[in-house]
Design a protein around this motif. Sequence first.
Motif, short mmCIF file in Angstrom:
data_model
loop_
_atom_site.label_atom_id
_atom_site.label_comp_id
_atom_site.label_asym_id
_atom_site.label_seq_id
_atom_site.Cartn_x
_atom_site.Cartn_y
_atom_site.Cartn_z
N ARG A 1 0.83 -1.20 0.00
CA ARG A 1 0.00 0.00 0.00
C ARG A 1 0.87 1.26 0.00
N LEU A 2 1.99 1.21 0.73
CA LEU A 2 2.89 2.36 0.78
C LEU A 2 3.49 2.61 -0.60
N ARG A 3 3.76 1.51 -1.28
CA ARG A 3 4.43 1.59 -2.57
C ARG A 3 3.53 2.22 -3.62
N ALA A 4 2.22 2.13 -3.41
CA ALA A 4 1.29 2.71 -4.37
C ALA A 4 1.34 4.23 -4.36
N SER A 5 1.99 4.79 -3.34
CA SER A 5 2.11 6.25 -3.25
C SER A 5 3.52 6.66 -3.67
N PRO A 6 3.76 7.98 -3.79
CA PRO A 6 5.12 8.40 -4.18
C PRO A 6 6.15 8.25 -3.07
N PHE A 7 5.85 7.45 -2.07
CA PHE A 7 6.74 7.22 -0.93
C PHE A 7 7.92 6.35 -1.37
#
Lengths: 368, 279
Positions: free
Chosen positions: A209-215
């Motif tokens: 889920r974190l990876r789906a963001s620009p993080f």
Amino acid sequence: MKRYFTGVRGIVVSIFKRFMRDKMALFFTFLFPLIFLLIFGSIFNNKSISFDVAIINHSQTEFAKKFVEGAKSDDKQLLKIKDVNGIDQAREKLKRSEINGIIVLPEDFGKAGADHRPSGTMKVLYAKGSDQAGSALSALLGQVTDEINKRMGQPEAPFKVASEEVGDKALSNFDYTFTGLLAFSLMSMGLFGLANQMPSEKQRGSYRRLRASPFTSGQLLLGTTLVYTVIAMISAASMMLVGALVFKFQMRGDWLVFIPFLALAAAMMTSLGLMVGSWAKNENQAAPLVNLVSFPMMFLSGAFFPAYLFPEWLKNISQFIPMTYVVDGFRLIMTESAGFIAAGTQFIAVAVTTLVVYIISIRIFRWE
Amino acid sequence: MENIGKVGWIILLKCANSAERKWKYMIQTKPIINVSHLVKTYDGKNVVNNISFTVSEGEIFGILGPNGAGKTTTLEMIEALRTIDGGRAEIDGIDVAKNPKKIKEIIGIQLQATTFYDKLNLREQLKLFASLYGVKVDADALLAKVQLTEKAKNYVEQLSGGQKQRFAIASTLVNHPKVLFLDEPTTGLDPQARRDMWDLIKQIRDEGITVVLTTHYMDEAEILCDRLAIMDAGKIITMDTPQNLIQALLKRGFKKKQVVEQANLEDVFIDLTGKAIRE
């Protein structure tokens, strides 16, 4: 740049909250090291050393009776006398390690000799293989007989050794052990904690889920390092508090030198856990790697076994174990009041290791 | 006579009006997603094989296909989660392969079977997700939108399947995305929760967010999607509006074996159990 740190702050707050709500993690971080400390502390704390012994008295003299009574009412509790009804039972107990030794008073013990003074030789029996307990017990009884001899007005021995304590205060056995335990608790926190937590997070799929963001992975690793470094420091602080209150641990060094070193050491141990956790896809991959890193560190760093006992070749290897510098640094600062310069090698070694391992971690990080 | 003429005029005007609106809509919609000749290769096999399509702004676009057809892989390439082995993908004029970070900032992704962090309540989760984008979020407003206001202090692991899925949608909206990707948003939900999810997706579309979704449910595709593509073995085999696809099939002389029923079992179920969602 501001965005970058907004993300890092977000993940730091989240990991910290989750950690504080995880009862298992709290137990293993804060209570477990304290239990460890209490166990090891009582083993190595000089004051609590005592011997369980049985006394077999073959002598009928008044002196021998007094000796046994005196030993039983010893207020320092160095000797704990166990009741036995004969030498055979005592040997049996010795075999089962219920007692550390047997003191045998022979028939002529305490009989007046040629100079009308009582004399005699007592025998100390100890189990095969426990030479250490045997020699310690012999030394202890040697002191006791010396004392008796002196009391009875025995002329002073022509030669004697005058001993005097050197330094401000004697370094207790516990102070030495404690610094090793502190390093060990940092290792278990940083290495075991993180190396298990990250792969299980990957398996659960929360990183997806974190990876789906620009993080970025860099933000994740930085945030994770920060949290675990702080937690490891809190754990160390609680250990020091218990060490000081329960075992009278004496901090001789400067806090202003110690705290930065503690932070660096915590960051280094965390980065090692991060490296394993970054690479491993699941806990099965992490476990052998953790052992590979932790075992040499545990045994070769001098945390538990003093490094001066090592043979020369092992000493050379221990120079390349990062934890050696943590252990040495703690001892130099906490027990020898070393400053930044005296502990310079340790500061530099720990800082460089942290940086290198951290960079490797970012390189080998896998999201899932 | 005069009256009839008047009514006629009004009807005519109304028709013209709606036609104009439709026309305006058609010329205003520009493609927001542009995919051309996209390829993904695993072990020498093209699991996504040279596919091209465009999605217009404000559309709900569906990708259908059997398991292993390459739907998820296609989505993940467009979402910058997987490397693109061939061809190009563009969202809002930004090249996905060249600018993955920029792409992630303007899209929302709901992954298949999303798992969230445990031991964090819904409000905290949304704040975390917003921070990942470097933005602030009104967590309570978002939760209200997906009817989870009273669950704000619950952990995700305490939610029901439907609630979890609605929360997943809320978590994709923290960065005000232009395009929302939903991978099987209603799989595993009960009929009430599915209908509820359809309403939510339509509501999001009505706010101007383009939606791309995959599904295995044909009724869902028919009700939700403005246009859809059917994939099989890594290729798009057909692409049109659901109505046109059905008409085309009928024109080819297709007939169902049975007479079309006036109601089916699902209608019975909904009639008996009602539309209210259960948690």
